[in-house]
Design a protein around this motif. Structure first.
Motif, PDB file in Angstrom:
ATOM      1  N   MET A   1      23.784  28.878  94.623  1.00  0.00           N
ATOM      2  CA  MET A   1      22.832  29.757  93.999  1.00  0.00           C
ATOM      3  C   MET A   1      22.763  29.496  92.492  1.00  0.00           C
ATOM      4  N   PHE A   2      23.909  29.234  91.866  1.00  0.00           N
ATOM      5  CA  PHE A   2      23.916  28.966  90.430  1.00  0.00           C
ATOM      6  C   PHE A   2      23.202  27.659  90.114  1.00  0.00           C
ATOM      7  N   LYS A   3      23.321  26.683  90.996  1.00  0.00           N
ATOM      8  CA  LYS A   3      22.602  25.427  90.795  1.00  0.00           C
ATOM      9  C   LYS A   3      21.100  25.669  90.841  1.00  0.00           C
ATOM     10  N   PHE A   4      20.673  26.500  91.768  1.00  0.00           N
ATOM     11  CA  PHE A   4      19.253  26.834  91.873  1.00  0.00           C
ATOM     12  C   PHE A   4      18.762  27.482  90.578  1.00  0.00           C
ATOM     13  N   LEU A   5      19.510  28.440  90.043  1.00  0.00           N
ATOM     14  CA  LEU A   5      19.107  29.123  88.817  1.00  0.00           C
ATOM     15  C   LEU A   5      19.081  28.168  87.621  1.00  0.00           C
ATOM     16  N   LYS A   6      20.020  27.242  87.584  1.00  0.00           N
ATOM     17  CA  LYS A   6      20.017  26.237  86.520  1.00  0.00           C
ATOM     18  C   LYS A   6      18.778  25.353  86.641  1.00  0.00           C
ATOM     19  N   ASP A   7      18.445  24.966  87.873  1.00  0.00           N
ATOM     20  CA  ASP A   7      17.249  24.152  88.089  1.00  0.00           C
ATOM     21  C   ASP A   7      15.988  24.908  87.697  1.00  0.00           C
ATOM     22  N   VAL A   8      15.938  26.184  88.028  1.00  0.00           N
ATOM     23  CA  VAL A   8      14.780  27.008  87.642  1.00  0.00           C
ATOM     24  C   VAL A   8      14.677  27.061  86.127  1.00  0.00           C
ATOM     25  N   ASN A   9      15.777  27.295  85.467  1.00  0.00           N
ATOM     26  CA  ASN A   9      15.780  27.356  84.005  1.00  0.00           C
ATOM     27  C   ASN A   9      15.322  26.031  83.400  1.00  0.00           C
ATOM     28  N   ARG A  10      15.781  24.937  83.941  1.00  0.00           N
ATOM     29  CA  ARG A  10      15.396  23.618  83.448  1.00  0.00           C
ATOM     30  C   ARG A  10      13.893  23.385  83.627  1.00  0.00           C
ATOM     31  N   GLU A  11      13.354  23.786  84.765  1.00  0.00           N
ATOM     32  CA  GLU A  11      11.922  23.613  85.016  1.00  0.00           C
ATOM     33  C   GLU A  11      11.085  24.537  84.127  1.00  0.00           C
ATOM     34  N   MET A  12      11.574  25.745  83.890  1.00  0.00           N
ATOM     35  CA  MET A  12      10.829  26.686  83.052  1.00  0.00           C
ATOM     36  C   MET A  12      10.740  26.200  81.612  1.00  0.00           C
ATOM     37  N   GLN A  13      11.714  25.431  81.168  1.00  0.00           N
ATOM     38  CA  GLN A  13      11.662  24.878  79.822  1.00  0.00           C
ATOM     39  C   GLN A  13      10.595  23.803  79.699  1.00  0.00           C
ATOM     40  N   LYS A  14      10.195  23.203  80.809  1.00  0.00           N
ATOM     41  CA  LYS A  14       9.159  22.173  80.803  1.00  0.00           C
ATOM     42  C   LYS A  14       7.744  22.763  80.799  1.00  0.00           C
ATOM     43  N   VAL A  15       7.633  24.055  81.090  1.00  0.00           N
ATOM     44  CA  VAL A  15       6.326  24.692  81.208  1.00  0.00           C
ATOM     45  C   VAL A  15       5.672  24.778  79.834  1.00  0.00           C
ATOM     46  N   SER A  16       4.382  24.477  79.792  1.00  0.00           N
ATOM     47  CA  SER A  16       3.611  24.587  78.560  1.00  0.00           C
ATOM     48  C   SER A  16       2.912  25.939  78.554  1.00  0.00           C
ATOM     49  N   TRP A  17       3.454  26.891  77.800  1.00  0.00           N
ATOM     50  CA  TRP A  17       2.907  28.237  77.757  1.00  0.00           C
ATOM     51  C   TRP A  17       1.741  28.284  76.785  1.00  0.00           C
ATOM     52  N   PRO A  18       0.679  29.045  77.100  1.00  0.00           N
ATOM     53  CA  PRO A  18      -0.468  29.122  76.187  1.00  0.00           C
ATOM     54  C   PRO A  18      -0.118  29.893  74.915  1.00  0.00           C
ATOM     55  N   LYS A  19      -0.778  29.485  73.825  1.00  0.00           N
ATOM     56  CA  LYS A  19      -0.595  30.184  72.554  1.00  0.00           C
ATOM     57  C   LYS A  19      -1.426  31.460  72.569  1.00  0.00           C
ATOM     58  N   GLY A  20      -1.303  32.265  71.544  1.00  0.00           N
ATOM     59  CA  GLY A  20      -1.998  33.550  71.473  1.00  0.00           C
ATOM     60  C   GLY A  20      -3.505  33.419  71.587  1.00  0.00           C
ATOM     61  N   ASN A  21      -4.096  32.476  70.832  1.00  0.00           N
ATOM     62  CA  ASN A  21      -5.555  32.284  70.872  1.00  0.00           C
ATOM     63  C   ASN A  21      -6.019  31.847  72.252  1.00  0.00           C
ATOM     64  N   GLU A  22      -5.301  30.910  72.845  1.00  0.00           N
ATOM     65  CA  GLU A  22      -5.660  30.426  74.179  1.00  0.00           C
ATOM     66  C   GLU A  22      -5.566  31.543  75.205  1.00  0.00           C
TER      67      GLU A  22
END
Length: 55
Positions: A1-22
């Motif tokens: 389960m901890f490996k899964f959470l680490k993988d989720v965290n790693r993938e979430m860091q790759k996400v390009s979140w929109p800026k305020g204007n976007e």
């Protein structure tokens, strides 16, 4: 389960979140699209209802 959470965290860091204007622009586009589709289906529904009443 901890490996899964680490993988989720790693993938979430790759996400390009929109800026305020976007985010604001996209939110407005979504709201306007929903309103336009709602108006369209309301008009179609009223038209079909009127046709069925004439029959």
């Amino acid at each position: 389960m901890f490996k899964f959470l680490k993988d989720v965290n790693r993938e979430m860091q790759k996400v390009s979140w929109p800026k305020g204007n976007e985010l604001t622009k996209y939110t407005i586009i979504v709201i306007l699209t929903v309103l336009a589709i709602s108006v369209f289906f309301t008009v179609v529904d009223l038209g079909i209802t009127q046709i069925l009443e004439w029959l």
